[in-house]
Design a protein around this motif. Sequence first.
Motif, PDB file in Angstrom:
ATOM      1  N   ALA A 150     103.598 -64.620  29.187  1.00  0.00           N
ATOM      2  CA  ALA A 150     103.089 -63.703  28.157  1.00  0.00           C
ATOM      3  C   ALA A 150     104.088 -62.600  27.815  1.00  0.00           C
ATOM      4  N   THR A 151     105.374 -62.920  27.892  1.00  0.00           N
ATOM      5  CA  THR A 151     106.396 -61.947  27.501  1.00  0.00           C
ATOM      6  C   THR A 151     106.611 -62.020  25.999  1.00  0.00           C
ATOM      7  N   ASP A 152     106.339 -60.945  25.315  1.00  0.00           N
ATOM      8  CA  ASP A 152     106.574 -60.891  23.870  1.00  0.00           C
ATOM      9  C   ASP A 152     107.554 -59.789  23.503  1.00  0.00           C
ATOM     10  N   ALA A 153     107.952 -58.962  24.491  1.00  0.00           N
ATOM     11  CA  ALA A 153     108.882 -57.875  24.243  1.00  0.00           C
ATOM     12  C   ALA A 153     109.595 -57.524  25.545  1.00  0.00           C
ATOM     13  N   LEU A 154     110.802 -56.987  25.421  1.00  0.00           N
ATOM     14  CA  LEU A 154     111.560 -56.491  26.568  1.00  0.00           C
ATOM     15  C   LEU A 154     111.605 -54.969  26.467  1.00  0.00           C
ATOM     16  N   TYR A 155     111.559 -54.286  27.596  1.00  0.00           N
ATOM     17  CA  TYR A 155     111.432 -52.833  27.608  1.00  0.00           C
ATOM     18  C   TYR A 155     112.774 -52.165  27.871  1.00  0.00           C
ATOM     19  N   VAL A 156     113.015 -51.086  27.138  1.00  0.00           N
ATOM     20  CA  VAL A 156     114.264 -50.332  27.238  1.00  0.00           C
ATOM     21  C   VAL A 156     114.020 -49.079  28.062  1.00  0.00           C
ATOM     22  N   VAL A 157     114.812 -48.870  29.114  1.00  0.00           N
ATOM     23  CA  VAL A 157     114.664 -47.715  30.003  1.00  0.00           C
ATOM     24  C   VAL A 157     116.015 -47.047  30.205  1.00  0.00           C
ATOM     25  N   ASP A 158     115.984 -45.783  30.664  1.00  0.00           N
ATOM     26  CA  ASP A 158     117.230 -45.103  31.011  1.00  0.00           C
ATOM     27  C   ASP A 158     117.502 -45.254  32.495  1.00  0.00           C
ATOM     28  N   GLU A 159     118.483 -44.504  32.998  1.00  0.00           N
ATOM     29  CA  GLU A 159     118.872 -44.651  34.407  1.00  0.00           C
ATOM     30  C   GLU A 159     117.780 -44.189  35.372  1.00  0.00           C
ATOM     31  N   ASP A 160     116.814 -43.404  34.878  1.00  0.00           N
ATOM     32  CA  ASP A 160     115.696 -42.953  35.720  1.00  0.00           C
ATOM     33  C   ASP A 160     114.429 -43.769  35.484  1.00  0.00           C
ATOM     34  N   SER A 180     108.887 -46.061  18.975  1.00  0.00           N
ATOM     35  CA  SER A 180     107.540 -45.530  18.730  1.00  0.00           C
ATOM     36  C   SER A 180     106.447 -46.381  19.385  1.00  0.00           C
ATOM     37  N   ALA A 181     106.852 -47.409  20.135  1.00  0.00           N
ATOM     38  CA  ALA A 181     105.876 -48.304  20.757  1.00  0.00           C
ATOM     39  C   ALA A 181     105.004 -47.541  21.747  1.00  0.00           C
ATOM     40  N   GLU A 182     103.702 -47.834  21.736  1.00  0.00           N
ATOM     41  CA  GLU A 182     102.758 -47.151  22.619  1.00  0.00           C
ATOM     42  C   GLU A 182     102.817 -47.714  24.033  1.00  0.00           C
ATOM     43  N   SER A 183     102.491 -46.858  24.995  1.00  0.00           N
ATOM     44  CA  SER A 183     102.418 -47.283  26.393  1.00  0.00           C
ATOM     45  C   SER A 183     101.049 -46.905  26.952  1.00  0.00           C
ATOM     46  N   ILE A 184     100.743 -47.426  28.135  1.00  0.00           N
ATOM     47  CA  ILE A 184      99.460 -47.205  28.782  1.00  0.00           C
ATOM     48  C   ILE A 184      99.668 -46.394  30.047  1.00  0.00           C
ATOM     49  N   ASP A 185      98.902 -45.318  30.193  1.00  0.00           N
ATOM     50  CA  ASP A 185      98.981 -44.517  31.416  1.00  0.00           C
ATOM     51  C   ASP A 185      98.405 -45.296  32.587  1.00  0.00           C
ATOM     52  N   VAL A 186      99.062 -45.208  33.732  1.00  0.00           N
ATOM     53  CA  VAL A 186      98.663 -46.006  34.892  1.00  0.00           C
ATOM     54  C   VAL A 186      97.243 -45.687  35.362  1.00  0.00           C
ATOM     55  N   HIS A 221      94.944 -53.037  18.726  1.00  0.00           N
ATOM     56  CA  HIS A 221      96.325 -53.240  18.295  1.00  0.00           C
ATOM     57  C   HIS A 221      96.771 -54.700  18.319  1.00  0.00           C
ATOM     58  N   ASP A 222      95.890 -55.598  18.773  1.00  0.00           N
ATOM     59  CA  ASP A 222      96.251 -57.018  18.865  1.00  0.00           C
ATOM     60  C   ASP A 222      97.500 -57.239  19.709  1.00  0.00           C
ATOM     61  N   TRP A 223      97.560 -56.551  20.845  1.00  0.00           N
ATOM     62  CA  TRP A 223      98.707 -56.696  21.739  1.00  0.00           C
ATOM     63  C   TRP A 223      98.649 -57.999  22.522  1.00  0.00           C
ATOM     64  N   ILE A 224      99.821 -58.494  22.892  1.00  0.00           N
ATOM     65  CA  ILE A 224      99.929 -59.595  23.858  1.00  0.00           C
ATOM     66  C   ILE A 224     100.264 -59.030  25.232  1.00  0.00           C
ATOM     67  N   SER A 225     101.074 -57.978  25.245  1.00  0.00           N
ATOM     68  CA  SER A 225     101.365 -57.256  26.484  1.00  0.00           C
ATOM     69  C   SER A 225     101.660 -55.805  26.128  1.00  0.00           C
ATOM     70  N   ALA A 226     101.599 -54.938  27.123  1.00  0.00           N
ATOM     71  CA  ALA A 226     101.865 -53.518  26.886  1.00  0.00           C
ATOM     72  C   ALA A 226     102.436 -52.903  28.158  1.00  0.00           C
ATOM     73  N   PRO A 227     103.394 -51.961  28.032  1.00  0.00           N
ATOM     74  CA  PRO A 227     103.984 -51.340  29.218  1.00  0.00           C
ATOM     75  C   PRO A 227     103.053 -50.308  29.846  1.00  0.00           C
ATOM     76  N   VAL A 228     103.157 -50.163  31.162  1.00  0.00           N
ATOM     77  CA  VAL A 228     102.371 -49.180  31.911  1.00  0.00           C
ATOM     78  C   VAL A 228     103.341 -48.150  32.487  1.00  0.00           C
ATOM     79  N   ILE A 253     100.803 -54.865  31.355  1.00  0.00           N
ATOM     80  CA  ILE A 253      99.507 -55.551  31.349  1.00  0.00           C
ATOM     81  C   ILE A 253      99.574 -56.618  30.278  1.00  0.00           C
ATOM     82  N   THR A 254      99.059 -57.813  30.600  1.00  0.00           N
ATOM     83  CA  THR A 254      99.127 -58.934  29.667  1.00  0.00           C
ATOM     84  C   THR A 254      97.741 -59.325  29.179  1.00  0.00           C
ATOM     85  N   ILE A 255      97.715 -60.046  28.080  1.00  0.00           N
ATOM     86  CA  ILE A 255      96.470 -60.361  27.399  1.00  0.00           C
ATOM     87  C   ILE A 255      95.520 -61.188  28.271  1.00  0.00           C
TER      88      ILE A 255
END
Length: 453
Positions: free
Chosen positions: A173-183, A211-217, A231-238, A249-251
């Motif tokens: 269920a991977t539909d996007a890759l997430y971009v993070v900094d060194e922290d 501008s992608a939304e995230s979910i608080d843990v 939002h019709d998401w397939i997955s969303a970052p936490v 979290i995946t659909i």
Amino acid sequence: MLEEMELNPNQHKRLQELQQALDSGMFVYVRRILHQMPACDVALLLESSPPAGRKVLWQLTDPEQHGEILEELNEDVMEGVLQLMAPESLAAATENMDTDDIAYVLRSLPDSVYREVLEAMDSQDRHRVEAALAYPEDTAGSIMNTDTITLRADVSIDVVLRYLRLRGELPEATDALYVVDEDDLLLGDIPLSTLLTVNPNVTVREVMDSSAESIDVAMAEDDVASLFERHDWISAPVVDQQGRLLGRITIDDVVDIIREHAEHSMMGMAGMDDDEDTFAPVIKSTQRRTFWLGINLCAALIAASISNMFESTLEQLATLAILMTIVPSMGGIAGNQTLALVIRGLAVGHIGEGNSRWLIGKEAAIGMLNGMIWASVIALVVTFWKGDWTLGVIIAGAMFINMSLAGLAGASIPLLMKKFNIDPALAGGMALTTVTDVMGLFSFLGMATLVLA
């Protein structure tokens, strides 16, 4: 974690064939068939079998499928299956399971067994499972997976594509890759569709969606499901409170949540657990149902006591005994219509503090309007039926009062229960029935006593 579903004809036929084979002692044949079946179908067969057959079926299943089968079982059936497994076997079964599914399984175990299973795991698996179990149940943290692929903003798309080819496989269920900094702070994401179509020489920063939304843990899983639906998401970052990426979290997990809540509402109306095993032992099922039957008996006794208060009136006019069930019945139906609407509104997040008063007023008005309509109808029916307009007026007045109160109670009871953290799906129907029965009888017999005395 799928719940029990209705067997289709082919599955029902297969279950019958396997049951006949078990009764005939054809265990080798049954084992071969089970090993050829997908885990979801094996789980469905287990849920559709009585306890004795379930035990034999589990012993004949492929140990390599145990993890997949466990995550497909409902909680009540899974608890019974777990009792058949040694801690070492359970630890082996969880090796290829997602973190959230392992946490779901382990939460069903007694503390002593749960510790043994953790000790039997390797250190890496133990660490990720303990991290998942640290989050409260029914929150985003408890259902998230940690199998995320992260990118740095300064690398080129070409580098990312080469990395993915070397990796060879993406998490489900991977539909996007997430971009993070060194922290590990979440900066944005890149949909796979974008990744495959942009110029490979540009950098991740140039094409990522910041501008992608995230979910608080700590977000409740109900709210997570609402976000996915909206939002019709397939997955969303936490993320945590600082914005650090923790997982996703995946659909498929959200579908499980939606199913569980739907079954919870349906079973809760009958005062039953949504994970109730259809084939649970008699004593166990009886114990679970006795409590709500006792509550219902108390409610019935309260309604009976109202009738008893007007015993002398009933003795004088037997016709009242014939008619007095109509008013509580109509009030109960009207109230349950409102109750179901409000419970659904609460479940999908449509109702909050800002609009609850308006909703109560609306439902009270509907109750009064329906009360006037059906009070007029019943007045005419009773007058022509019994030839006594006085009886028609009495039952009409009582019906108007009860249906008006039913609309008000159907809207306010679930809202009040929600405020005090009581599940309205589980207790709302019982409370409403008590109100409509008591007020229906009291208004009808009270008015009859005043008018006919």
